[in-house]
Design a protein around this motif. Structure first.
Motif, mmCIF file in Angstrom:
data_model
loop_
_atom_site.group_PDB
_atom_site.id
_atom_site.type_symbol
_atom_site.label_atom_id
_atom_site.label_comp_id
_atom_site.label_asym_id
_atom_site.label_seq_id
_atom_site.Cartn_x
_atom_site.Cartn_y
_atom_site.Cartn_z
ATOM 1 N N MET A 1 1.092 -1.479 0.293
ATOM 2 C CA MET A 1 -0.009 -0.296 0.016
ATOM 3 C C MET A 1 0.314 1.402 -0.582
ATOM 4 O O MET A 1 0.465 2.649 -0.189
ATOM 5 N N GLU A 2 2.282 1.381 0.325
ATOM 6 C CA GLU A 2 3.003 2.093 -0.227
ATOM 7 C C GLU A 2 3.509 3.256 -0.908
ATOM 8 O O GLU A 2 4.147 4.175 -0.655
ATOM 9 N N SER A 3 3.178 1.621 -1.657
ATOM 10 C CA SER A 3 4.138 1.944 -3.124
ATOM 11 C C SER A 3 3.567 2.048 -4.539
ATOM 12 O O SER A 3 2.334 1.300 -4.996
ATOM 13 N N TYR A 4 3.133 3.616 -4.594
ATOM 14 C CA TYR A 4 1.768 3.889 -5.540
ATOM 15 C C TYR A 4 2.738 3.149 -7.331
ATOM 16 O O TYR A 4 1.643 3.106 -7.584
ATOM 17 N N ALA A 5 3.746 3.175 -7.081
ATOM 18 C CA ALA A 5 4.194 2.779 -8.369
ATOM 19 C C ALA A 5 3.719 0.992 -8.570
ATOM 20 O O ALA A 5 3.522 0.628 -9.742
ATOM 21 N N SER A 6 3.662 0.260 -7.043
ATOM 22 C CA SER A 6 3.570 -1.269 -7.406
ATOM 23 C C SER A 6 2.270 -0.956 -7.765
ATOM 24 O O SER A 6 1.970 -2.158 -8.396
ATOM 25 N N ILE A 7 0.781 -0.051 -7.422
ATOM 26 C CA ILE A 7 -0.399 0.008 -6.831
ATOM 27 C C ILE A 7 -1.155 -0.174 -8.864
ATOM 28 O O ILE A 7 -1.351 -0.873 -9.496
ATOM 29 N N CYS A 8 0.053 1.289 -9.301
ATOM 30 C CA CYS A 8 -0.137 1.423 -10.589
ATOM 31 C C CYS A 8 -0.006 -0.231 -11.320
ATOM 32 O O CYS A 8 -0.931 0.133 -12.703
ATOM 33 N N LYS A 9 1.120 -0.467 -11.248
ATOM 34 C CA LYS A 9 1.100 -1.571 -12.406
ATOM 35 C C LYS A 9 0.458 -2.766 -12.260
ATOM 36 O O LYS A 9 0.307 -3.088 -12.902
ATOM 37 N N ILE A 10 -0.260 -2.830 -10.906
ATOM 38 C CA ILE A 10 -0.943 -4.343 -10.862
ATOM 39 C C ILE A 10 -2.115 -3.573 -11.408
ATOM 40 O O ILE A 10 -3.224 -4.718 -11.358
ATOM 41 N N VAL A 11 -2.494 -2.810 -11.171
ATOM 42 C CA VAL A 11 -3.683 -2.273 -11.573
ATOM 43 C C VAL A 11 -3.924 -2.147 -13.156
ATOM 44 O O VAL A 11 -5.027 -2.763 -14.105
ATOM 45 N N THR A 37 1.544 6.273 10.877
ATOM 46 C CA THR A 37 1.600 4.784 10.221
ATOM 47 C C THR A 37 0.543 4.423 9.762
ATOM 48 O O THR A 37 0.392 4.726 8.336
ATOM 49 N N THR A 38 -0.220 4.986 10.649
ATOM 50 C CA THR A 38 -1.173 4.487 10.413
ATOM 51 C C THR A 38 -2.163 5.809 9.635
ATOM 52 O O THR A 38 -2.506 5.400 8.557
ATOM 53 N N LEU A 39 -2.166 7.185 9.815
ATOM 54 C CA LEU A 39 -2.512 8.150 8.483
ATOM 55 C C LEU A 39 -1.573 7.963 7.378
ATOM 56 O O LEU A 39 -2.494 8.350 6.209
ATOM 57 N N ASN A 40 -0.252 7.410 7.153
ATOM 58 C CA ASN A 40 0.460 7.595 5.943
ATOM 59 C C ASN A 40 0.102 6.307 5.186
ATOM 60 O O ASN A 40 -0.259 6.827 4.271
ATOM 61 N N THR A 41 0.105 5.577 6.078
ATOM 62 C CA THR A 41 -0.431 4.164 5.549
ATOM 63 C C THR A 41 -2.150 3.763 4.270
ATOM 64 O O THR A 41 -2.812 3.732 3.225
ATOM 65 N N ASN A 42 -3.151 4.175 5.408
ATOM 66 C CA ASN A 42 -4.413 4.187 4.883
ATOM 67 C C ASN A 42 -4.643 5.496 4.311
ATOM 68 O O ASN A 42 -5.639 5.114 3.129
ATOM 69 N N ILE A 43 -4.209 6.925 4.404
ATOM 70 C CA ILE A 43 -4.961 7.771 3.507
ATOM 71 C C ILE A 43 -3.872 7.863 2.058
ATOM 72 O O ILE A 43 -4.566 7.254 0.518
ATOM 73 N N ASN A 44 -2.748 7.507 1.843
ATOM 74 C CA ASN A 44 -2.112 7.424 0.728
ATOM 75 C C ASN A 44 -2.421 5.895 0.724
ATOM 76 O O ASN A 44 -2.513 6.120 -0.813
ATOM 77 N N GLY A 45 -2.958 5.575 0.702
ATOM 78 C CA GLY A 45 -3.011 3.565 0.011
ATOM 79 C C GLY A 45 -4.343 4.033 -0.757
ATOM 80 O O GLY A 45 -4.684 4.000 -1.670
ATOM 81 N N THR A 46 -5.318 4.846 0.127
ATOM 82 C CA THR A 46 -6.478 4.616 -0.133
ATOM 83 C C THR A 46 -6.271 6.166 -2.165
ATOM 84 O O THR A 46 -7.222 5.505 -2.495
ATOM 85 N N HIS A 47 -5.276 7.196 -1.468
ATOM 86 C CA HIS A 47 -5.394 8.100 -2.371
ATOM 87 C C HIS A 47 -4.685 7.113 -3.875
ATOM 88 O O HIS A 47 -5.402 7.523 -5.026
#
Ligand code: GDP
Length: 266
Positions: A1-11, A37-47
């Motif tokens: 959830m912390e990697s925008y690049a990985s999420i883009c790749k899989i989507v 950790t809670t705010l970073n992972t949860n908010i950025n992950g969703t974004h």
């Protein structure tokens, strides 16, 4: 959830028809110990997921796991889709942000993005850090002579506890609708932690009062005392109703832990 690049790749690779976004640091108590950790992972992950869908897979249907913790310090009871949010933990704050992001992507970019505002949902798969599973496991261990006492914090807190199986069906139904929307999901009933422990111990013919000890360290810095849902919208629009009762839920959890432990001991 912390990697925008990985999420883009899989989507981009899968272009999923449906995506259920449940990943989060989801334990409220821990969110007081590690807000960052809670705010970073949860908010950025969703974004990250929403942004990746907008870029690479606009036809995917998206589900966001909102939470009754978004209501927090409630001003009106029961809570429905129009109840104002007043989160009381970093976890609750992160879920409000995810809810707002989801609605914004729906409105701004026309994504089929829906949020469920789910009240507590439990099952034998619940993590041991949550009060229901802590209680079911303790009842089983005490019955089998593996543990003497159970330590709990605020046993007067009240929750609207449902069964995860019913709630997963609600999530799926939301994505089968033509129009994305936000829905409260709950049973409309509510019980104190004390009632949960009483019932759980009774299933194994134990009197909880002989084993329960209160530990002040388990009280939270700011507590959500009372949560109870008004799920009229999902009942009317989607025709969803919970099927599993509180008694059945408690019994399933306790007997699961008791039988698993007994088998392990054999
Ligand atoms: P939550 O509603 O997502 O925070 O789910 P939990 O199962 O973690 O907590 C439900 C309620 O039980 C909260 O109001 C807690 O303060 C209360 N509670 C009382 N004792 C305990 C305990 O020992 N552990 C946990 N997790 N919760 C407790």
């Amino acid at each position: 959830m912390e990697s925008y690049a990985s999420i883009c790749k899989i989507v981009n690779l899968i272009k999923p028809e449906e995506i259920y976004h449940l990943a989060a640091q989801s334990y409220v108590d821990y969110s007081f110990q590690d807000e960052f950790t809670t705010l970073n992972t949860n908010i950025n992950g969703t974004h990250y997921i929403l942004s990746a869908l907008k870029e690479f897979s606009q036809d995917s249907k998206f589900y966001f796991a909102g939470s009754s913790e978004m209501f927090g310090k409630v001003t009106t009871t029961p809570q429905d889709e129009n109840t104002p949010f007043h989160p009381r933990s970093a976890y609750g704050i992160s879920k409000v942000a995810g809810f707002d992001l989801t609605r914004n992507y729906r409105e701004a970019y026309n994504l089929h993005a829906s949020s469920g505002i789910l009240f507590n949902h439990e099952s034998p798969r619940r993590g041991f850090e949550f009060v229901t599973r802590k209680i079911s496991l303790a009842a089983a261990r005490i019955k089998l002579g593996l543990q003497k006492n159970i330590y709990l914090g605020n046993i007067e807190a009240r929750r609207d506890w449902g069964h995860a199986k019913d709630y997963v069906e609600a999530m799926w139904l939301m994505l089968q609708q033509n129009k994305p929307d936000d829905y409260v999901v709950g049973t409309g009933k509510n019980y104190a932690v004390q009632e949960f422990i009483k019932k759980a111990f009774e299933i194994l013919d134990l009197n909880y009062e002989h084993y329960l000890k209160i530990d002040k360290n388990l009280f939270r810095p700011s507590e959500v005392n009372l949560l109870i849902s008004n799920a009229t919208k999902i009942q009317n629009i989607i025709n969803w109703q919970p099927k599993i009762t509180f008694e059945e839920l408690v019994s399933e959890m306790v007997l699961f832990d008791y039988n698993s432990l007994k088998n392990q001991l054999k």
